[in-house]
Enzyme design. Structure first.
Site, short mmCIF file in Angstrom:
data_model
loop_
_atom_site.label_atom_id
_atom_site.label_comp_id
_atom_site.label_asym_id
_atom_site.label_seq_id
_atom_site.Cartn_x
_atom_site.Cartn_y
_atom_site.Cartn_z
N HIS A 13 -5.02 10.82 5.31
CA HIS A 13 -3.88 10.14 4.69
C HIS A 13 -2.64 10.91 5.13
CE1 HIS A 13 -1.41 7.86 2.05
NE2 HIS A 13 -1.31 8.76 1.10
N SER A 30 3.21 10.11 1.56
CA SER A 30 2.53 9.16 0.68
C SER A 30 3.55 8.40 -0.17
CB SER A 30 1.49 9.88 -0.18
OG SER A 30 0.65 8.96 -0.82
N ASP A 59 -5.74 5.21 7.80
CA ASP A 59 -5.20 5.86 6.60
C ASP A 59 -6.24 5.79 5.48
OD1 ASP A 59 -3.88 6.34 4.13
OD2 ASP A 59 -1.96 5.80 5.02
#
Length: 400
Positions: A350, A185, A282
């Protein structure tokens, strides 16, 4: 004799049950690593290698062993970004580990940092380092001035450098044969932006590479009207943390600084081999950055998880599909680099490596798990450029 036999059989059964439980824990990818204490950067405050609130930068270190003694893996965790004085001040005071190290507790390593050979076959015995993310700008800022009122520091770049320098001088990291920088991330974006810099600390290593998990944030210029929030968000981060000076000059010489916070504009210029692990669905980008309405609007809550997609309207599902199209188009716009690794899944997720519960359900492409694919790419056993074109809709991945 009979009683002795019964005791022996019972003992054997007990051992067998314990063994089965142990093996099952390995198969399930459960964390069996011991807790690791936090290490504060020596002289971190004096060096200015500090978090938003002025507490010293910190990291977790696990000693390598056997044939991994000279190999290193450094992990940069995620945690989004802060973009204003008010936002960063709130982050610095909130006990969520993203703006301070005051509450740094011992932790167990997981996924790519785990000593579990079954779930981490290629890197389980390497020296393992997790750098605490507490600067709110993907380890990129280095602002000398400190706000006299808020006492906020913007020094993530110094934290990154100070940790590596300390490991080189005190843990023999300078003798590294192999090294891998990986992040998820915001840490995945940090990995992209700091990849060549990481390599520069280890000029004598035989093999240095980087893996970005869920860090390929796209500008989404092919999504008309949908990415205004992403552009505004990143622009504010770049401006508040004064990142223009530290973003890759190969990009800032031709584009506005805020555009150089988007990986699509810097990946082609990275010289160190880079692996992009991402989903073309995502969830963070779709829910936070793409949704035309504010994410706080309950009308878009349907995009948060795979299970909630059933509540989406046809128009909302269309936006989700448009994101995938834009993501793949952006990816295809990159130069064809044979040293670059790709694992682009269609799981509605994600990050994969940033969340231990995701690891058990690691998706597969071309009969390879994420772990196997990255190992093959890192050690150059095979070219790994896998993209899931089979699934045109989001899919659920077991355990995720």
């Amino acid at each position: 004799m009979g009683n002795h036999s019964q005791v022996t059989v019972a003992s054997c059964l007990k051992v067998l049950v314990c063994l089965c439980i142990f093996v099952q824990s390995l198969v399930n990818g459960q964390d069996i690593d011991p807790l690791v204490n936090v290490t504060y950067i020596k002289g971190g405050v004096a060096k200015g290698a500090v978090c938003l609130d002025g507490s010293p930068g910190a990291y977790y270190f696990g000693q390598g062993f056997e044939d991994g003694i000279d190999n290193w893996i450094v992990y940069l965790p995620g945690g989004a970004w802060c973009y204003s004085e008010e936002n960063c001040l709130s982050r610095s005071k909130y006990n969520n580990n993203t703006g301070t190290t005051k509450y740094a507790a011992p932790k167990s390593f997981t996924t790519f940092l785990s000593q579990n050979r079954i779930i981490n076959p290629d890197f389980y015995n390497w020296n393992r380092v997790l750098i605490r993310y507490c600067d709110g700008a993907s380890f990129m800022a280095d602002v000398e001035a400190v706000d006299p009122v808020t006492k906020l520091y913007r020094r993530g770049r110094r934290i990154f450098a100070s940790v590596l320098e300390e490991l080189i001088t005190t843990k023999a990291m300078g003798n590294a044969a192999n090294a891998l920088l990986i992040g998820d991330s915001a840490g995945g974006l940090a990995t992209i932006l700091n990849c060549d810099r990481f390599h520069s600390f280890l000029p004598d290593a035989c093999r240095v590479k980087c893996v970005s998990d869920a860090g390929f944030f796209i500008r989404g210029k092919d999504l008309p009207g949908a990415f205004d929030h992403a552009m505004d968000y990143f622009s504010e981060v770049v401006k508040y943390h004064k990142l223009a000076e530290y973003l890759p000059k190969s990009c800032t010489q031709r584009l506005a600084p805020e555009l150089c916070f988007f990986p699509e504009n810097v990946v082609n210029d990275i010289k160190t081999p880079l692996f992009l692990l991402n989903s073309d669905f995502d969830t963070y980008q779709i829910y936070i950055l793409v949704a035309p309405n504010s994410p706080t609007d309950e009308g878009w809550n349907c995009t948060k998880t795979f299970a909630s997609l059933v509540n989406c309207t046809p128009d909302q599902l269309h936006v989700i599909m448009d994101f995938r199209t834009a993501f793949l188009k952006t990816l295809q716009g990159l130069d064809d680099n044979p040293s670059r690794g790709l694992f682009i899944t269609s799981c509605y997720i994600h990050s994969i490596s940033g969340y231990p519960h995701n690891w058990q359900g690691s998706p597969t492409l071309q009969n390879k798990t994420v772990q196997q694919a990255i190992g093959d790419w890192y050690f150059e056993r095979n070219i790994v450029q896998f993209i899931d074109y089979q699934h045109r809709h989001p899919i659920y991945c077991n355990g995720i």
